[in-house]
Enzyme design. Structure first.
Site, PDB file in Angstrom:
ATOM      1  N   LYS A 176      15.019  -2.129 -36.287  1.00 49.88           N
ATOM      2  CA  LYS A 176      14.734  -2.017 -34.849  1.00 49.88           C
ATOM      3  C   LYS A 176      14.071  -0.681 -34.558  1.00 49.88           C
ATOM      4  O   LYS A 176      14.573   0.364 -34.959  1.00 49.88           O
ATOM      5  CB  LYS A 176      16.033  -2.117 -34.044  1.00 49.88           C
ATOM      6  CG  LYS A 176      16.713  -3.467 -34.145  1.00 49.88           C
ATOM      7  CD  LYS A 176      18.025  -3.476 -33.404  1.00 49.88           C
ATOM      8  CE  LYS A 176      19.028  -2.512 -34.010  1.00 49.88           C
ATOM      9  NZ  LYS A 176      20.366  -2.601 -33.391  1.00 49.88           N
ATOM     10  N   THR A 208      19.362   0.947 -21.075  1.00 52.64           N
ATOM     11  CA  THR A 208      19.255   0.395 -22.425  1.00 52.64           C
ATOM     12  C   THR A 208      20.622   0.347 -23.109  1.00 52.64           C
ATOM     13  O   THR A 208      20.709   0.350 -24.332  1.00 52.64           O
ATOM     14  CB  THR A 208      18.295   1.237 -23.284  1.00 52.64           C
ATOM     15  OG1 THR A 208      18.732   2.612 -23.233  1.00 52.64           O
ATOM     16  CG2 THR A 208      16.862   1.131 -22.808  1.00 52.64           C
ATOM     17  N   GLY A 210      23.545  -1.186 -24.826  1.00 55.41           N
ATOM     18  CA  GLY A 210      23.814  -2.474 -25.484  1.00 55.41           C
ATOM     19  C   GLY A 210      22.586  -3.256 -25.892  1.00 55.41           C
ATOM     20  O   GLY A 210      22.685  -4.454 -26.173  1.00 55.41           O
ATOM     21  N   THR A 211      21.431  -2.606 -25.964  1.00 58.25           N
ATOM     22  CA  THR A 211      20.217  -3.345 -26.373  1.00 58.25           C
ATOM     23  C   THR A 211      20.368  -3.903 -27.793  1.00 58.25           C
ATOM     24  O   THR A 211      19.969  -5.037 -28.056  1.00 58.25           O
ATOM     25  CB  THR A 211      18.967  -2.448 -26.321  1.00 58.25           C
ATOM     26  OG1 THR A 211      19.261  -1.208 -26.972  1.00 58.25           O
ATOM     27  CG2 THR A 211      18.529  -2.185 -24.902  1.00 58.25           C
ATOM     28  N   GLY A 212      20.958  -3.094 -28.676  1.00 57.83           N
ATOM     29  CA  GLY A 212      21.119  -3.537 -30.061  1.00 57.83           C
ATOM     30  C   GLY A 212      22.065  -4.733 -30.154  1.00 57.83           C
ATOM     31  O   GLY A 212      21.786  -5.708 -30.864  1.00 57.83           O
ATOM     32  N   CYS A 213      23.195  -4.654 -29.434  1.00 57.83           N
ATOM     33  CA  CYS A 213      24.171  -5.752 -29.444  1.00 57.83           C
ATOM     34  C   CYS A 213      23.545  -7.018 -28.876  1.00 57.83           C
ATOM     35  O   CYS A 213      23.690  -8.111 -29.439  1.00 57.83           O
ATOM     36  CB  CYS A 213      25.392  -5.408 -28.588  1.00 57.83           C
ATOM     37  SG  CYS A 213      26.200  -3.868 -29.033  1.00 57.83           S
TER      38      CYS A 213
HETATM   39  N1  LIG Z   1      12.602   1.011 -23.814  1.00 55.14           N
HETATM   40  C1  LIG Z   1      12.404  -0.137 -24.474  1.00 55.14           C
HETATM   41  N2  LIG Z   1      11.357  -0.934 -24.181  1.00 55.14           N
HETATM   42  C2  LIG Z   1      11.156  -2.092 -24.823  1.00 55.14           C
HETATM   43  N3  LIG Z   1      11.961  -2.558 -25.792  1.00 55.14           N
HETATM   44  C3  LIG Z   1      13.029  -1.821 -26.155  1.00 55.14           C
HETATM   45  C4  LIG Z   1      13.312  -0.564 -25.523  1.00 55.14           C
HETATM   46  N4  LIG Z   1      14.459  -0.061 -26.069  1.00 55.14           N
HETATM   47  C5  LIG Z   1      14.856  -0.960 -26.984  1.00 55.14           C
HETATM   48  N5  LIG Z   1      14.012  -2.019 -27.048  1.00 55.14           N
HETATM   49  C6  LIG Z   1      14.159  -3.245 -27.854  1.00 55.14           C
HETATM   50  O1  LIG Z   1      15.533  -3.481 -28.036  1.00 55.14           O
HETATM   51  C7  LIG Z   1      15.845  -3.583 -29.427  1.00 55.14           C
HETATM   52  C8  LIG Z   1      17.122  -2.825 -29.727  1.00 55.14           C
HETATM   53  O2  LIG Z   1      16.938  -1.477 -29.360  1.00 55.14           O
HETATM   54  P1  LIG Z   1      17.398  -0.187 -30.183  1.00 55.14           P
HETATM   55  O3  LIG Z   1      16.567  -0.003 -31.389  1.00 55.14           O
HETATM   56  O4  LIG Z   1      17.383   0.909 -29.181  1.00 55.14           O
HETATM   57  O5  LIG Z   1      18.856  -0.647 -30.572  1.00 55.14           O
HETATM   58  P2  LIG Z   1      20.209   0.170 -30.660  1.00 55.14           P
HETATM   59  O6  LIG Z   1      19.917   1.622 -30.806  1.00 55.14           O
HETATM   60  O7  LIG Z   1      20.990  -0.499 -31.737  1.00 55.14           O
HETATM   61  O8  LIG Z   1      20.881  -0.098 -29.242  1.00 55.14           O
HETATM   62  P3  LIG Z   1      22.411   0.200 -28.750  1.00 55.14           P
HETATM   63  O9  LIG Z   1      23.025   1.181 -29.701  1.00 55.14           O
HETATM   64  O10 LIG Z   1      22.318   0.683 -27.356  1.00 55.14           O
HETATM   65  O11 LIG Z   1      23.111  -1.140 -28.760  1.00 55.14           O
HETATM   66  C9  LIG Z   1      14.661  -2.958 -30.153  1.00 55.14           C
HETATM   67  O12 LIG Z   1      14.501  -3.593 -31.349  1.00 55.14           O
HETATM   68  C10 LIG Z   1      13.507  -3.177 -29.213  1.00 55.14           C
HETATM   69  O13 LIG Z   1      12.863  -4.394 -29.468  1.00 55.14           O
HETATM   70  C1  LIG Z   2      32.091  -1.731 -28.238  1.00 50.75           C
HETATM   71  C2  LIG Z   2      30.699  -1.229 -28.430  1.00 50.75           C
HETATM   72  N1  LIG Z   2      29.950  -1.748 -29.433  1.00 50.75           N
HETATM   73  C3  LIG Z   2      28.677  -1.313 -29.619  1.00 50.75           C
HETATM   74  C4  LIG Z   2      28.144  -0.334 -28.811  1.00 50.75           C
HETATM   75  C5  LIG Z   2      26.718   0.174 -29.071  1.00 50.75           C
HETATM   76  O1  LIG Z   2      25.875  -0.173 -28.084  1.00 50.75           O
HETATM   77  C6  LIG Z   2      28.952   0.177 -27.769  1.00 50.75           C
HETATM   78  N2  LIG Z   2      28.485   1.138 -26.920  1.00 50.75           N
HETATM   79  N3  LIG Z   2      30.208  -0.285 -27.614  1.00 50.75           N
END
Ligand SMILES: Nc1ncnc2c1ncn2[C@@H]1O[C@H](COP(=O)(O)OP(=O)(O)OP(=O)(O)O)[C@@H](O)[C@H]1O
Ligand SMILES: Cc1ncc(CO)c(N)n1
Length: 264
Positions: A176, A208, A210-213
Protein backbone atom coordinates in the site's frame (compact mmCIF):
# COMPACT_ATOMS: atom_id res chain seq x y z
CA UNK A 1 -27.91 -24.46 2.13
CA UNK A 2 -27.14 -20.78 2.34
CA UNK A 3 -25.22 -19.23 -0.52
CA UNK A 4 -24.29 -16.02 1.31
CA UNK A 5 -20.52 -15.39 1.35
CA UNK A 6 -19.01 -15.42 4.86
CA UNK A 7 -15.94 -13.60 6.16
CA UNK A 8 -14.20 -13.65 9.54
CA UNK A 9 -12.08 -10.83 10.91
CA UNK A 10 -9.48 -11.53 13.62
CA UNK A 11 -8.52 -8.09 14.91
CA UNK A 12 -8.72 -5.49 17.66
CA UNK A 13 -11.78 -3.48 18.61
CA UNK A 14 -11.62 0.27 17.83
CA UNK A 15 -14.10 2.00 20.15
CA UNK A 16 -14.18 4.88 17.65
CA UNK A 17 -15.59 2.58 14.99
CA UNK A 18 -13.31 3.67 12.13
CA UNK A 19 -10.68 0.93 12.17
CA UNK A 20 -10.24 -2.62 13.49
CA UNK A 21 -13.16 -5.02 13.92
CA UNK A 22 -15.74 -2.27 13.48
CA UNK A 23 -14.36 -1.12 10.11
CA UNK A 24 -14.10 -4.72 8.96
CA UNK A 25 -17.66 -5.70 9.86
CA UNK A 26 -19.14 -2.51 8.37
CA UNK A 27 -17.20 -3.09 5.16
CA UNK A 28 -18.15 -6.78 4.93
CA UNK A 29 -21.80 -5.78 5.41
CA UNK A 30 -21.67 -3.02 2.82
CA UNK A 31 -20.19 -5.44 0.28
CA UNK A 32 -22.92 -8.01 0.88
CA UNK A 33 -20.89 -10.45 2.95
CA UNK A 34 -21.90 -12.03 6.28
CA UNK A 35 -19.36 -10.85 8.86
CA UNK A 36 -18.00 -12.62 11.95
CA UNK A 37 -15.30 -11.60 14.41
CA UNK A 38 -12.64 -12.93 16.76
CA UNK A 39 -11.51 -10.01 18.93
CA UNK A 40 -7.82 -10.00 19.92
CA UNK A 41 -7.75 -6.85 22.04
CA UNK A 42 -10.00 -4.00 23.08
CA UNK A 43 -8.64 -0.52 22.44
CA UNK A 44 -9.96 2.70 23.91
CA UNK A 45 -9.45 5.17 21.04
CA UNK A 46 -11.02 7.94 19.04
CA UNK A 47 -9.95 10.04 16.04
CA UNK A 48 -7.28 11.75 18.21
CA UNK A 49 -5.43 8.60 19.22
CA UNK A 50 -5.23 5.39 21.23
CA UNK A 51 -5.63 5.88 25.00
CA UNK A 52 -5.60 2.24 26.11
CA UNK A 53 -4.87 -1.26 24.81
CA UNK A 54 -6.32 -4.32 26.56
CA UNK A 55 -5.37 -7.65 24.97
CA UNK A 56 -7.65 -10.66 25.51
CA UNK A 57 -6.35 -13.98 26.84
CA UNK A 58 -4.86 -16.00 23.96
CA UNK A 59 -7.33 -18.84 24.51
CA UNK A 60 -10.25 -16.39 24.17
CA UNK A 61 -9.02 -15.49 20.67
CA UNK A 62 -8.52 -19.11 19.63
CA UNK A 63 -11.90 -20.12 21.06
CA UNK A 64 -13.77 -17.40 19.17
CA UNK A 65 -12.18 -18.63 15.94
CA UNK A 66 -12.93 -22.30 16.66
CA UNK A 67 -16.55 -21.69 17.60
CA UNK A 68 -17.43 -19.71 14.47
CA UNK A 69 -15.37 -21.77 12.05
CA UNK A 70 -16.72 -25.17 13.15
CA UNK A 71 -20.33 -24.01 12.91
CA UNK A 72 -20.89 -21.08 10.53
CA UNK A 73 -17.69 -21.49 8.47
CA UNK A 74 -15.86 -18.78 6.51
CA UNK A 75 -15.11 -18.35 2.80
CA UNK A 76 -12.31 -15.90 3.63
CA UNK A 77 -10.70 -14.39 6.72
CA UNK A 78 -8.45 -11.48 7.57
CA UNK A 79 -6.16 -10.57 10.41
CA UNK A 80 -5.56 -7.06 11.74
CA UNK A 81 -4.17 -6.07 15.14
CA UNK A 82 -2.75 -9.23 16.79
CA UNK A 83 -0.74 -7.56 19.58
CA UNK A 84 1.67 -10.31 20.68
CA UNK A 85 3.50 -13.46 19.59
CA UNK A 86 1.28 -15.81 21.60
CA UNK A 87 -1.83 -14.55 19.83
CA UNK A 88 -0.08 -14.81 16.45
CA UNK A 89 0.88 -18.42 17.14
CA UNK A 90 -2.64 -19.32 18.33
CA UNK A 91 -4.29 -17.63 15.32
CA UNK A 92 -1.88 -19.39 12.95
CA UNK A 93 -2.70 -22.77 14.52
CA UNK A 94 -6.47 -22.19 14.14
CA UNK A 95 -6.04 -21.08 10.52
CA UNK A 96 -4.08 -24.26 9.80
CA UNK A 97 -6.52 -26.53 11.67
CA UNK A 98 -9.51 -25.03 9.85
CA UNK A 99 -7.71 -25.26 6.50
CA UNK A 100 -8.52 -21.60 5.79
CA UNK A 101 -7.09 -20.82 2.36
CA UNK A 102 -8.21 -17.28 1.62
CA UNK A 103 -6.43 -15.47 4.44
CA UNK A 104 -5.65 -11.75 4.12
CA UNK A 105 -2.95 -10.67 6.58
CA UNK A 106 -2.91 -6.94 7.30
CA UNK A 107 0.32 -6.69 9.34
CA UNK A 108 -0.95 -3.92 11.62
CA UNK A 109 1.90 -2.57 13.78
CA UNK A 110 1.42 1.06 14.78
CA UNK A 111 -1.68 3.29 14.92
CA UNK A 112 -1.62 6.72 13.20
CA UNK A 113 -0.80 8.49 16.48
CA UNK A 114 2.14 6.14 17.18
CA UNK A 115 0.53 3.66 19.62
CA UNK A 116 1.92 0.11 19.38
CA UNK A 117 -0.67 -2.40 18.19
CA UNK A 118 1.96 -5.16 17.81
CA UNK A 119 4.85 -5.71 20.21
CA UNK A 120 8.36 -5.62 18.68
CA UNK A 121 9.11 -9.14 19.88
CA UNK A 122 6.10 -10.42 17.89
CA UNK A 123 7.51 -9.43 14.47
CA UNK A 124 9.42 -12.72 14.16
CA UNK A 125 6.29 -14.80 14.79
CA UNK A 126 4.40 -12.71 12.24
CA UNK A 127 7.07 -13.46 9.64
CA UNK A 128 7.61 -17.14 10.35
CA UNK A 129 4.15 -18.34 11.49
CA UNK A 130 1.51 -16.20 9.83
CA UNK A 131 2.94 -14.89 6.54
CA UNK A 132 3.38 -18.41 5.11
CA UNK A 133 -0.39 -18.92 5.59
CA UNK A 134 -1.38 -15.71 3.80
CA UNK A 135 -3.08 -15.64 0.42
CA UNK A 136 -2.33 -11.89 0.46
CA UNK A 137 -0.35 -9.71 2.85
CA UNK A 138 -1.09 -5.96 2.76
CA UNK A 139 1.74 -3.93 4.37
CA UNK A 140 1.87 -0.15 4.31
CA UNK A 141 5.33 1.35 3.76
CA UNK A 142 6.52 1.47 7.41
CA UNK A 143 5.30 -2.12 7.93
CA UNK A 144 7.08 -3.26 4.77
CA UNK A 145 10.25 -1.51 5.97
CA UNK A 146 10.00 -3.36 9.28
CA UNK A 147 9.41 -6.73 7.57
CA UNK A 148 12.30 -6.32 5.11
CA UNK A 149 14.82 -3.98 6.74
CA UNK A 150 14.74 -1.94 3.50
CA UNK A 151 14.02 1.75 3.24
CA UNK A 152 11.08 2.32 0.88
CA UNK A 153 10.21 5.65 -0.73
CA UNK A 154 9.49 4.93 -4.40
CA UNK A 155 7.42 2.46 -6.47
CA UNK A 156 10.71 0.84 -7.55
CA UNK A 157 11.66 0.26 -3.89
CA UNK A 158 8.10 -1.03 -3.24
CA UNK A 159 8.61 -3.67 -5.94
CA UNK A 160 11.93 -4.70 -4.41
CA UNK A 161 10.34 -5.02 -0.94
CA UNK A 162 7.42 -7.00 -2.39
CA UNK A 163 9.89 -9.61 -3.69
CA UNK A 164 11.49 -9.93 -0.24
CA UNK A 165 8.12 -10.27 1.52
CA UNK A 166 6.95 -12.81 -1.07
CA UNK A 167 10.03 -14.88 -0.23
CA UNK A 168 8.83 -15.03 3.40
CA UNK A 169 5.98 -17.24 2.16
CA UNK A 170 2.95 -15.03 1.43
CA UNK A 171 1.42 -16.13 -1.90
CA UNK A 172 0.72 -12.53 -2.94
CA UNK A 173 1.92 -9.16 -1.66
CA UNK A 174 -0.11 -5.98 -1.89
CA UNK A 175 2.10 -3.00 -1.05
CA UNK A 176 0.00 0.00 0.00
CA UNK A 177 1.40 3.33 -1.04
CA UNK A 178 -0.71 5.61 1.14
CA UNK A 179 2.50 6.78 2.85
CA UNK A 180 4.31 7.73 -0.40
CA UNK A 181 5.19 11.40 -0.90
CA UNK A 182 3.44 13.27 -3.68
CA UNK A 183 0.08 13.75 -5.39
CA UNK A 184 -0.33 10.17 -6.55
CA UNK A 185 -0.96 7.07 -4.43
CA UNK A 186 0.49 3.89 -5.93
CA UNK A 187 -0.46 0.42 -4.67
CA UNK A 188 1.43 -2.57 -6.09
CA UNK A 189 0.36 -6.23 -6.22
CA UNK A 190 3.06 -8.90 -6.67
CA UNK A 191 1.92 -12.48 -7.29
CA UNK A 192 5.39 -13.98 -7.31
CA UNK A 193 5.75 -13.43 -11.06
CA UNK A 194 4.14 -10.21 -12.21
CA UNK A 195 3.48 -6.79 -10.78
CA UNK A 196 0.16 -4.97 -11.09
CA UNK A 197 0.25 -1.26 -10.32
CA UNK A 198 -2.83 0.72 -9.27
CA UNK A 199 -2.57 4.46 -8.97
CA UNK A 200 -5.02 7.19 -8.11
CA UNK A 201 -4.81 10.81 -7.09
CA UNK A 202 -4.08 11.55 -3.43
CA UNK A 203 -7.17 12.98 -1.73
CA UNK A 204 -6.10 15.95 0.42
CA UNK A 205 -7.73 15.03 3.73
CA UNK A 206 -6.96 14.23 7.35
CA UNK A 207 -9.81 11.68 7.44
CA UNK A 208 -7.76 8.55 6.88
CA UNK A 209 -8.35 6.64 10.12
CA UNK A 210 -8.64 2.93 9.34
CA UNK A 211 -7.88 3.17 5.62
CA UNK A 212 -5.68 0.08 5.81
CA UNK A 213 -8.29 -1.95 7.72
CA UNK A 214 -11.10 -0.86 5.41
CA UNK A 215 -9.07 -1.67 2.31
CA UNK A 216 -8.09 -5.15 3.53
CA UNK A 217 -11.67 -5.83 4.67
CA UNK A 218 -12.97 -4.93 1.19
CA UNK A 219 -10.37 -7.25 -0.32
CA UNK A 220 -11.40 -10.06 2.06
CA UNK A 221 -15.09 -9.53 1.25
CA UNK A 222 -14.38 -9.80 -2.48
CA UNK A 223 -12.31 -12.95 -1.99
CA UNK A 224 -15.16 -14.43 0.09
CA UNK A 225 -17.46 -13.78 -2.90
CA UNK A 226 -14.98 -15.71 -5.08
CA UNK A 227 -13.88 -12.61 -7.01
CA UNK A 228 -10.49 -13.42 -8.63
CA UNK A 229 -7.58 -11.83 -6.76
CA UNK A 230 -6.57 -9.16 -9.28
CA UNK A 231 -10.18 -8.01 -9.71
CA UNK A 232 -10.69 -8.12 -5.93
CA UNK A 233 -7.68 -5.84 -5.45
CA UNK A 234 -9.03 -3.38 -8.05
CA UNK A 235 -12.45 -3.34 -6.40
CA UNK A 236 -10.98 -2.85 -2.91
CA UNK A 237 -8.82 -0.01 -4.27
CA UNK A 238 -11.88 1.72 -5.72
CA UNK A 239 -13.83 1.14 -2.49
CA UNK A 240 -11.20 2.76 -0.24
CA UNK A 241 -10.75 5.67 -2.67
CA UNK A 242 -14.49 6.38 -2.61
CA UNK A 243 -14.66 5.83 1.18
CA UNK A 244 -11.91 8.43 1.75
CA UNK A 245 -13.46 10.86 -0.74
CA UNK A 246 -16.85 10.76 0.98
CA UNK A 247 -15.61 10.53 4.59
CA UNK A 248 -18.26 11.62 7.12
CA UNK A 249 -16.04 14.37 8.62
CA UNK A 250 -16.30 13.06 12.20
CA UNK A 251 -14.07 13.83 15.18
CA UNK A 252 -11.33 16.34 15.88
CA UNK A 253 -8.42 14.28 14.50
CA UNK A 254 -8.04 11.61 11.81
CA UNK A 255 -11.70 10.82 11.16
CA UNK A 256 -13.12 7.56 9.81
CA UNK A 257 -13.81 6.83 6.15
CA UNK A 258 -17.26 6.23 4.68
CA UNK A 259 -18.02 2.53 5.08
CA UNK A 260 -21.24 3.04 3.07
CA UNK A 261 -19.18 3.85 -0.02
CA UNK A 262 -20.68 2.57 -3.26
CA UNK A 263 -18.59 1.52 -6.25
CA UNK A 264 -19.65 -0.05 -9.61
N1 LIG B 1 -4.98 10.48 0.95
C1 LIG B 1 -5.29 9.41 0.20
N2 LIG B 1 -5.83 9.56 -1.03
C2 LIG B 1 -6.16 8.50 -1.78
N3 LIG B 1 -5.99 7.23 -1.39
C3 LIG B 1 -5.45 6.98 -0.18
C4 LIG B 1 -5.07 8.06 0.69
N4 LIG B 1 -4.58 7.52 1.85
C5 LIG B 1 -4.67 6.19 1.70
N5 LIG B 1 -5.18 5.85 0.49
C6 LIG B 1 -5.52 4.50 0.00
O1 LIG B 1 -5.85 3.71 1.11
C7 LIG B 1 -5.04 2.53 1.14
C8 LIG B 1 -4.57 2.27 2.56
O2 LIG B 1 -3.84 3.39 3.01
P1 LIG B 1 -2.47 3.38 3.83
O3 LIG B 1 -1.35 2.94 2.99
O4 LIG B 1 -2.39 4.74 4.42
O5 LIG B 1 -2.84 2.27 4.90
P2 LIG B 1 -2.49 2.16 6.44
O6 LIG B 1 -1.31 3.02 6.75
O7 LIG B 1 -2.39 0.70 6.71
O8 LIG B 1 -3.79 2.76 7.14
P3 LIG B 1 -4.24 2.70 8.71
O9 LIG B 1 -3.03 2.35 9.53
O10 LIG B 1 -4.84 4.01 9.03
O11 LIG B 1 -5.31 1.64 8.78
C9 LIG B 1 -3.85 2.84 0.23
O12 LIG B 1 -3.45 1.67 -0.35
C10 LIG B 1 -4.41 3.82 -0.76
O13 LIG B 1 -4.95 3.18 -1.88
C1 LIG C 1 -7.97 -1.79 16.68
C2 LIG C 1 -7.20 -1.10 15.61
N1 LIG C 1 -6.72 -1.83 14.58
C3 LIG C 1 -6.02 -1.22 13.58
C4 LIG C 1 -5.78 0.13 13.63
C5 LIG C 1 -4.94 0.79 12.52
O1 LIG C 1 -5.68 1.62 11.76
C6 LIG C 1 -6.30 0.87 14.72
N2 LIG C 1 -6.11 2.21 14.82
N3 LIG C 1 -6.99 0.22 15.68
Amino acid sequence: MSTIARALTIAGSDSGGGAGIQADLKTFHQLGVYGMSAITAVTAQNTLGVAGVYPLPTEAVAQQMREVLRDLGADAAKTGMLFDAQIIRAVSAEVRDAGLQKLVVDPVMIAKGGAKLLLDEAIDALKTELLPLAEVVTPNLPEAECLTGLSIHTPEEMREAARVIHALGARNVLMKGGHLEGDTVVDILFDGRDFMELSHERIPTRHTHGTGCTFSAALTAELAKKTPLHVAVEKANRFIFEAIKTAPQLGGGHGPTNHWAVVD
